[in-house]
Design a protein around this motif. Sequence first.
Motif, PDB file in Angstrom:
ATOM      1  N   ASN A   1      -7.617 -10.022  -6.850  1.00  0.00           N
ATOM      2  CA  ASN A   1      -7.943 -11.114  -5.926  1.00  0.00           C
ATOM      3  C   ASN A   1      -9.091 -10.782  -4.982  1.00  0.00           C
ATOM      4  OD1 ASN A   1      -6.510  -9.169  -4.504  1.00  0.00           O
ATOM      5  ND2 ASN A   1      -5.448 -10.640  -3.198  1.00  0.00           N
ATOM      6  N   SER A   2      -9.688  -9.585  -5.114  1.00  0.00           N
ATOM      7  CA  SER A   2     -10.775  -9.204  -4.219  1.00  0.00           C
ATOM      8  C   SER A   2     -12.067  -9.032  -5.014  1.00  0.00           C
ATOM      9  CB  SER A   2     -10.421  -7.896  -3.502  1.00  0.00           C
ATOM     10  OG  SER A   2     -10.400  -6.806  -4.407  1.00  0.00           O
ATOM     11  N   PRO A   3     -13.206  -8.942  -4.342  1.00  0.00           N
ATOM     12  CA  PRO A   3     -14.468  -8.762  -5.069  1.00  0.00           C
ATOM     13  C   PRO A   3     -14.473  -7.540  -5.978  1.00  0.00           C
ATOM     14  CG  PRO A   3     -14.891  -9.378  -2.791  1.00  0.00           C
ATOM     15  CD  PRO A   3     -13.420  -9.148  -2.895  1.00  0.00           C
ATOM     16  N   ASP A   4     -13.698  -6.518  -5.631  1.00  0.00           N
ATOM     17  CA  ASP A   4     -13.582  -5.330  -6.478  1.00  0.00           C
ATOM     18  C   ASP A   4     -12.355  -5.497  -7.374  1.00  0.00           C
ATOM     19  OD1 ASP A   4     -13.340  -2.876  -7.669  1.00  0.00           O
ATOM     20  OD2 ASP A   4     -13.554  -1.707  -5.833  1.00  0.00           O
ATOM     21  N   SER A   5     -12.566  -5.876  -8.607  1.00  0.00           N
ATOM     22  CA  SER A   5     -11.460  -6.160  -9.524  1.00  0.00           C
ATOM     23  C   SER A   5     -10.739  -4.909 -10.009  1.00  0.00           C
ATOM     24  CB  SER A   5     -11.977  -6.933 -10.739  1.00  0.00           C
ATOM     25  OG  SER A   5     -12.964  -6.180 -11.428  1.00  0.00           O
ATOM     26  N   SER A   6     -11.250  -3.729  -9.657  1.00  0.00           N
ATOM     27  CA  SER A   6     -10.625  -2.485 -10.107  1.00  0.00           C
ATOM     28  C   SER A   6      -9.480  -2.030  -9.208  1.00  0.00           C
ATOM     29  CB  SER A   6     -11.672  -1.365 -10.180  1.00  0.00           C
ATOM     30  OG  SER A   6     -12.087  -0.967  -8.880  1.00  0.00           O
ATOM     31  N   VAL A   7      -9.229  -2.734  -8.112  1.00  0.00           N
ATOM     32  CA  VAL A   7      -8.215  -2.314  -7.146  1.00  0.00           C
ATOM     33  C   VAL A   7      -6.821  -2.345  -7.772  1.00  0.00           C
ATOM     34  CG1 VAL A   7      -7.035  -2.933  -4.996  1.00  0.00           C
ATOM     35  CG2 VAL A   7      -9.533  -3.017  -5.128  1.00  0.00           C
ATOM     36  N   GLU A   8      -6.082  -1.247  -7.596  1.00  0.00           N
ATOM     37  CA  GLU A   8      -4.681  -1.163  -7.974  1.00  0.00           C
ATOM     38  C   GLU A   8      -3.900  -0.600  -6.794  1.00  0.00           C
ATOM     39  OE1 GLU A   8      -3.964  -0.222 -12.459  1.00  0.00           O
ATOM     40  OE2 GLU A   8      -5.589   1.100 -11.772  1.00  0.00           O
ATOM     41  N   LEU A   9      -2.707  -1.124  -6.574  1.00  0.00           N
ATOM     42  CA  LEU A   9      -1.911  -0.743  -5.411  1.00  0.00           C
ATOM     43  C   LEU A   9      -0.554  -0.215  -5.849  1.00  0.00           C
ATOM     44  CD1 LEU A   9      -2.588  -3.949  -3.264  1.00  0.00           C
ATOM     45  CD2 LEU A   9      -3.759  -1.745  -3.064  1.00  0.00           C
ATOM     46  N   ALA A  10      -0.176   0.952  -5.323  1.00  0.00           N
ATOM     47  CA  ALA A  10       1.143   1.517  -5.599  1.00  0.00           C
ATOM     48  C   ALA A  10       2.135   1.021  -4.559  1.00  0.00           C
ATOM     49  CB  ALA A  10       1.078   3.038  -5.582  1.00  0.00           C
ATOM     50  N   LEU A  11       3.317   0.643  -5.033  1.00  0.00           N
ATOM     51  CA  LEU A  11       4.360   0.112  -4.167  1.00  0.00           C
ATOM     52  C   LEU A  11       5.688   0.719  -4.613  1.00  0.00           C
ATOM     53  CD1 LEU A  11       4.886  -1.949  -1.876  1.00  0.00           C
ATOM     54  CD2 LEU A  11       5.219  -3.685  -3.635  1.00  0.00           C
ATOM     55  N   THR A  12       6.332   1.440  -3.713  1.00  0.00           N
ATOM     56  CA  THR A  12       7.569   2.153  -4.033  1.00  0.00           C
ATOM     57  C   THR A  12       8.758   1.437  -3.425  1.00  0.00           C
ATOM     58  OG1 THR A  12       6.417   4.276  -4.091  1.00  0.00           O
ATOM     59  CG2 THR A  12       8.800   4.337  -3.827  1.00  0.00           C
ATOM     60  N   ARG A  13       9.800   1.238  -4.226  1.00  0.00           N
ATOM     61  CA  ARG A  13      11.041   0.655  -3.713  1.00  0.00           C
ATOM     62  C   ARG A  13      12.115   1.729  -3.655  1.00  0.00           C
ATOM     63  NH1 ARG A  13      16.196  -1.589  -5.789  1.00  0.00           N
ATOM     64  NH2 ARG A  13      17.039  -2.759  -4.036  1.00  0.00           N
ATOM     65  N   LEU A  14      12.776   1.834  -2.500  1.00  0.00           N
ATOM     66  CA  LEU A  14      13.905   2.731  -2.319  1.00  0.00           C
ATOM     67  C   LEU A  14      15.180   1.906  -2.202  1.00  0.00           C
ATOM     68  CD1 LEU A  14      12.479   5.241   0.338  1.00  0.00           C
ATOM     69  CD2 LEU A  14      12.600   5.545  -2.140  1.00  0.00           C
ATOM     70  N   GLY A  15      16.175   2.263  -3.000  1.00  0.00           N
ATOM     71  CA  GLY A  15      17.456   1.569  -2.957  1.00  0.00           C
ATOM     72  C   GLY A  15      18.589   2.568  -3.094  1.00  0.00           C
ATOM     73  N   ARG A  16      19.799   2.086  -2.921  1.00  0.00           N
ATOM     74  CA  ARG A  16      20.963   2.959  -3.070  1.00  0.00           C
ATOM     75  C   ARG A  16      21.320   3.083  -4.545  1.00  0.00           C
ATOM     76  NH1 ARG A  16      25.220  -0.019   0.406  1.00  0.00           N
ATOM     77  NH2 ARG A  16      24.010  -1.800  -0.367  1.00  0.00           N
ATOM     78  N   ALA A  17      21.452   4.299  -5.022  1.00  0.00           N
ATOM     79  CA  ALA A  17      21.797   4.527  -6.424  1.00  0.00           C
ATOM     80  C   ALA A  17      23.112   3.847  -6.756  1.00  0.00           C
ATOM     81  CB  ALA A  17      21.892   6.032  -6.702  1.00  0.00           C
TER      82      ALA A  17
ATOM     83  N   TYR B   1      -7.938  -4.655   3.265  1.00  0.00           N
ATOM     84  CA  TYR B   1      -6.482  -4.512   3.283  1.00  0.00           C
ATOM     85  C   TYR B   1      -5.826  -5.795   3.795  1.00  0.00           C
ATOM     86  CZ  TYR B   1      -7.778   0.499   3.346  1.00  0.00           C
ATOM     87  OH  TYR B   1      -8.320   1.739   3.098  1.00  0.00           O
ATOM     88  N   VAL B   2      -6.417  -6.339   4.868  1.00  0.00           N
ATOM     89  CA  VAL B   2      -5.850  -7.507   5.539  1.00  0.00           C
ATOM     90  C   VAL B   2      -5.947  -8.761   4.673  1.00  0.00           C
ATOM     91  CG1 VAL B   2      -6.335  -9.116   7.436  1.00  0.00           C
ATOM     92  CG2 VAL B   2      -6.153  -6.651   7.895  1.00  0.00           C
ATOM     93  N   ARG B   3      -7.105  -9.002   4.100  1.00  0.00           N
ATOM     94  CA  ARG B   3      -7.367 -10.255   3.387  1.00  0.00           C
ATOM     95  C   ARG B   3      -6.786 -10.268   1.975  1.00  0.00           C
ATOM     96  NH1 ARG B   3     -13.613 -11.718   3.851  1.00  0.00           N
ATOM     97  NH2 ARG B   3     -12.800 -13.625   2.891  1.00  0.00           N
ATOM     98  N   TYR B   4      -6.779  -9.115   1.309  1.00  0.00           N
ATOM     99  CA  TYR B   4      -6.432  -9.093  -0.109  1.00  0.00           C
ATOM    100  C   TYR B   4      -5.155  -8.319  -0.433  1.00  0.00           C
ATOM    101  CZ  TYR B   4     -11.395 -10.348  -0.174  1.00  0.00           C
ATOM    102  OH  TYR B   4     -12.609 -10.944   0.056  1.00  0.00           O
ATOM    103  N   ASP B   5      -5.014  -7.125   0.133  1.00  0.00           N
ATOM    104  CA  ASP B   5      -3.945  -6.239  -0.319  1.00  0.00           C
ATOM    105  C   ASP B   5      -2.570  -6.612   0.245  1.00  0.00           C
ATOM    106  OD1 ASP B   5      -6.058  -5.055  -1.543  1.00  0.00           O
ATOM    107  OD2 ASP B   5      -6.079  -3.241  -0.316  1.00  0.00           O
ATOM    108  N   LEU B   6      -2.478  -6.836   1.547  1.00  0.00           N
ATOM    109  CA  LEU B   6      -1.184  -7.179   2.118  1.00  0.00           C
ATOM    110  C   LEU B   6      -0.624  -8.493   1.578  1.00  0.00           C
ATOM    111  CD1 LEU B   6      -1.361  -4.722   3.932  1.00  0.00           C
ATOM    112  CD2 LEU B   6      -0.662  -6.153   5.852  1.00  0.00           C
TER     113      LEU B   6
END
Length: 335
Positions: free
Chosen positions: A32-48, A115-120
């Motif tokens: 969604n940003s001018p740099d189409s190569s952007v990838e974002l890591a997102l980790t989810r923590l939950g109870r096993a 970060y503000v406009r595209y990533d969040l």
Amino acid sequence: MQSSSEFFPVALISAELRGDLSEDIYRLKPGNSPDSSVELALTRLGRAGHEQDRGVPVILIPGSFSNRRFWYSPKCIGLGPYLARAGFDVWVAEMRGHGLSPRNRDYTRNTVSDYVRYDLPSIADFVHELNPQKAHWLGHSLGGIILAGALGGRYLDESRVASTVLFGSQVSRVYWPLKVPPLEWGSRFLLKRFSVISGSRLKRGPEDEPIGLAVESLRWHGLFGRFGDAERDWWVGLAEVRVPVMAVAALGDLQDPAWACEKLLKQFGSSLSEFLCLGKKQGFSSDFGHVEMLVSKEAQREVWPLVEQWLRKSPEVAAELENSEIDGNKTLPAK
């Protein structure tokens, strides 16, 4: 586990058990940003064993020179695991080029505005897709500034935000030399000769920061600078923000002083706000520092429970607790 999205490509790159917790790591490619190569890591923590029990989501944003490990250690110690064990659905984001988020093509020109406009917004869409409840957003230092910018610039949908907590975040500390235009211009010229600022060399943290962030900060603090991007004044926009907000400052923090953190809090138009200053005068065991406010044994004893208490004030958590009395499979631990 879901490894795709209606919005953009998503890959589940890891799914592990960490003691009593589960750790799922996703990689988003928003495009969604001018740099189409952007990838974002997102980790989810939950109870096993309770991976399908979705508590109220909490999204954690690290500060500068940092990554997901600020919020939880390899041994699963930190505010992230603490909240996950308390029944919250915890997500830890890493900005482009940090941690498990690979460096994008235009990495050196990355800015807070990106970060503000595209990533969040992309992170918000994906979390809401998997857990359509209002989310709490927590940010430390630069992470809190990013959250303030996204809210003040109306890039985050307030209807999906339960509250926000800003730890050691401010934009009001004045750097007087930068108010002299030739000095600001000269500083920008010198900075542009570099590609990154080394966190390890400066002993600020494990990550580098792109030079684009530093150049952007010089514009904010210049003679006619403002906290915003080319389109919107985020500072002015904060006065229209109505989500509950808590600001946490540390009396021993020389980088982001308490008065400046409180000034950022007061700029919000929220009817529900709280300022927490961590110092001996306020009844705490010590004058906490910029990092120690969240990463220390003292923080574990004195600060983390107060953060949980704030999160449980929201109507969303109250409803979850009420439902848990009926549905035993979704019980959140009592305070």
